[in-house]
Design a protein around this motif. Structure first.
Motif, mmCIF file in Angstrom:
data_model
loop_
_atom_site.group_PDB
_atom_site.id
_atom_site.type_symbol
_atom_site.label_atom_id
_atom_site.label_comp_id
_atom_site.label_asym_id
_atom_site.label_seq_id
_atom_site.Cartn_x
_atom_site.Cartn_y
_atom_site.Cartn_z
ATOM 1 N N MET A 1 10.950 36.627 80.494
ATOM 2 C CA MET A 1 11.880 35.582 80.161
ATOM 3 C C MET A 1 11.126 34.295 79.823
ATOM 4 O O MET A 1 11.452 33.635 78.845
ATOM 5 C CB MET A 1 12.835 35.342 81.324
ATOM 6 C CG MET A 1 13.785 34.205 81.080
ATOM 7 S SD MET A 1 14.914 33.901 82.453
ATOM 8 C CE MET A 1 13.873 33.008 83.558
ATOM 9 N N LEU A 2 10.152 33.947 80.650
ATOM 10 C CA LEU A 2 9.408 32.717 80.404
ATOM 11 C C LEU A 2 8.576 32.802 79.127
ATOM 12 O O LEU A 2 8.399 31.803 78.435
ATOM 13 C CB LEU A 2 8.525 32.388 81.615
ATOM 14 C CG LEU A 2 9.280 32.113 82.922
ATOM 15 C CD1 LEU A 2 8.304 31.924 84.072
ATOM 16 C CD2 LEU A 2 10.209 30.936 82.797
ATOM 17 N N VAL A 3 8.072 33.993 78.822
ATOM 18 C CA VAL A 3 7.327 34.201 77.577
ATOM 19 C C VAL A 3 8.261 34.004 76.393
ATOM 20 O O VAL A 3 7.911 33.335 75.416
ATOM 21 C CB VAL A 3 6.684 35.602 77.543
ATOM 22 C CG1 VAL A 3 6.059 35.881 76.189
ATOM 23 C CG2 VAL A 3 5.650 35.742 78.636
ATOM 24 N N ARG A 4 9.458 34.556 76.485
ATOM 25 C CA ARG A 4 10.432 34.432 75.396
ATOM 26 C C ARG A 4 10.873 32.996 75.185
ATOM 27 O O ARG A 4 11.311 32.621 74.107
ATOM 28 C CB ARG A 4 11.635 35.322 75.660
ATOM 29 C CG ARG A 4 11.255 36.809 75.582
ATOM 30 C CD ARG A 4 12.416 37.700 75.793
ATOM 31 N NE ARG A 4 13.251 37.676 74.590
ATOM 32 C CZ ARG A 4 14.437 38.242 74.514
ATOM 33 N NH1 ARG A 4 14.927 38.871 75.554
ATOM 34 N NH2 ARG A 4 15.135 38.185 73.408
ATOM 35 N N CYS A 5 10.756 32.177 76.234
ATOM 36 C CA CYS A 5 11.102 30.756 76.110
ATOM 37 C C CYS A 5 9.998 29.973 75.403
ATOM 38 O O CYS A 5 10.174 28.802 75.094
ATOM 39 C CB CYS A 5 11.342 30.145 77.482
ATOM 40 S SG CYS A 5 12.825 30.738 78.278
ATOM 41 N N GLY A 6 8.855 30.615 75.213
ATOM 42 C CA GLY A 6 7.757 29.954 74.517
ATOM 43 C C GLY A 6 6.846 29.145 75.418
ATOM 44 O O GLY A 6 6.070 28.329 74.932
ATOM 45 N N LEU A 7 6.930 29.368 76.719
ATOM 46 C CA LEU A 7 6.067 28.632 77.649
ATOM 47 C C LEU A 7 4.670 29.229 77.656
ATOM 48 O O LEU A 7 4.500 30.449 77.603
ATOM 49 C CB LEU A 7 6.654 28.666 79.053
ATOM 50 C CG LEU A 7 8.028 28.009 79.218
ATOM 51 C CD1 LEU A 7 8.539 28.224 80.627
ATOM 52 C CD2 LEU A 7 7.961 26.532 78.887
ATOM 53 N N SER A 8 3.681 28.372 77.755
ATOM 54 C CA SER A 8 2.295 28.843 77.796
ATOM 55 C C SER A 8 2.016 29.542 79.125
ATOM 56 O O SER A 8 2.770 29.411 80.091
ATOM 57 C CB SER A 8 1.342 27.668 77.612
ATOM 58 O OG SER A 8 1.435 26.794 78.717
ATOM 59 N N GLU A 9 0.915 30.268 79.176
ATOM 60 C CA GLU A 9 0.575 31.026 80.387
ATOM 61 C C GLU A 9 0.420 30.118 81.600
ATOM 62 O O GLU A 9 0.888 30.440 82.688
ATOM 63 C CB GLU A 9 -0.718 31.813 80.164
ATOM 64 C CG GLU A 9 -1.109 32.659 81.357
ATOM 65 C CD GLU A 9 -2.396 33.431 81.130
ATOM 66 O OE1 GLU A 9 -2.807 34.122 82.085
ATOM 67 O OE2 GLU A 9 -2.975 33.353 80.039
ATOM 68 N N GLY A 10 -0.234 28.975 81.425
ATOM 69 C CA GLY A 10 -0.427 28.054 82.546
ATOM 70 C C GLY A 10 0.879 27.531 83.105
ATOM 71 O O GLY A 10 1.072 27.468 84.325
ATOM 72 N N ILE A 11 1.801 27.156 82.241
ATOM 73 C CA ILE A 11 3.107 26.657 82.674
ATOM 74 C C ILE A 11 3.907 27.775 83.332
ATOM 75 O O ILE A 11 4.562 27.565 84.358
ATOM 76 C CB ILE A 11 3.884 26.041 81.490
ATOM 77 C CG1 ILE A 11 3.129 24.846 80.899
ATOM 78 C CG2 ILE A 11 5.291 25.660 81.892
ATOM 79 C CD1 ILE A 11 2.979 23.676 81.841
ATOM 80 N N ARG A 12 3.836 28.974 82.773
ATOM 81 C CA ARG A 12 4.544 30.119 83.383
ATOM 82 C C ARG A 12 4.042 30.353 84.802
ATOM 83 O O ARG A 12 4.838 30.528 85.737
ATOM 84 C CB ARG A 12 4.342 31.382 82.548
ATOM 85 C CG ARG A 12 5.040 31.360 81.211
ATOM 86 C CD ARG A 12 5.033 32.730 80.542
ATOM 87 N NE ARG A 12 3.746 33.402 80.522
ATOM 88 C CZ ARG A 12 2.960 33.503 79.445
ATOM 89 N NH1 ARG A 12 3.315 32.960 78.292
ATOM 90 N NH2 ARG A 12 1.819 34.169 79.517
ATOM 91 N N ASN A 13 2.730 30.355 84.978
ATOM 92 C CA ASN A 13 2.161 30.572 86.310
ATOM 93 C C ASN A 13 2.572 29.470 87.275
ATOM 94 O O ASN A 13 2.871 29.732 88.438
ATOM 95 C CB ASN A 13 0.633 30.659 86.232
ATOM 96 C CG ASN A 13 0.166 31.911 85.543
ATOM 97 O OD1 ASN A 13 0.898 32.886 85.432
ATOM 98 N ND2 ASN A 13 -1.061 31.898 85.054
ATOM 99 N N LEU A 14 2.596 28.231 86.791
ATOM 100 C CA LEU A 14 3.008 27.113 87.629
ATOM 101 C C LEU A 14 4.460 27.265 88.077
ATOM 102 O O LEU A 14 4.782 27.066 89.256
ATOM 103 C CB LEU A 14 2.816 25.794 86.874
ATOM 104 C CG LEU A 14 3.232 24.526 87.612
ATOM 105 C CD1 LEU A 14 2.344 24.309 88.832
ATOM 106 C CD2 LEU A 14 3.148 23.334 86.681
#
Length: 106
Positions: A1-14
């Protein structure tokens, strides 16, 4: 879901870390718990990136740092107020035991 939102890997992990820490704490009423979560996130970012925060996380890291200061102040006010309520009566001085020996002048 977070990938589909276009968030970078660092922001997703945070965000995932934030959710995991928040689940373990009562953030609704406990300022100290909020302070703990923000402190833990900040420390994890510093350790994970060896003190060099990536550009994509700089804004989030700055925000967490600001919140950490604000929450620490609020938590400290609560602690100091509780301490003041606890110590309303005068505190007796400790009893003097044996007289202290004077050290000779050098």
């Amino acid at each position: 879901m977070l990938v589909r939102c276009g968030l970078s890997e660092g922001i997703r992990n945070l965000l995932v870390r934030l959710v995991l820490h928040a689940r373990a704490a009562d953030l609704a009423d406990d300022i100290s718990a909020r302070h703990f979560v923000v402190t833990a996130l900040t420390e994890e970012l510093i350790v994970e990136h060896d003190g060099v925060i990536p550009h994509e996380l700089e804004e989030a890291f700055s925000y967490l740092s600001e919140q950490n200061i604000k929450l620490a102040r609020k938590a400290a006010r609560g602690v100091m107020a509780a301490f003041a309520m606890e110590a309303q009566s005068p505190m007796p001085l400790p009893a003097m035991g044996e007289p202290r020996l004077a050290l000779p002048a050098a």
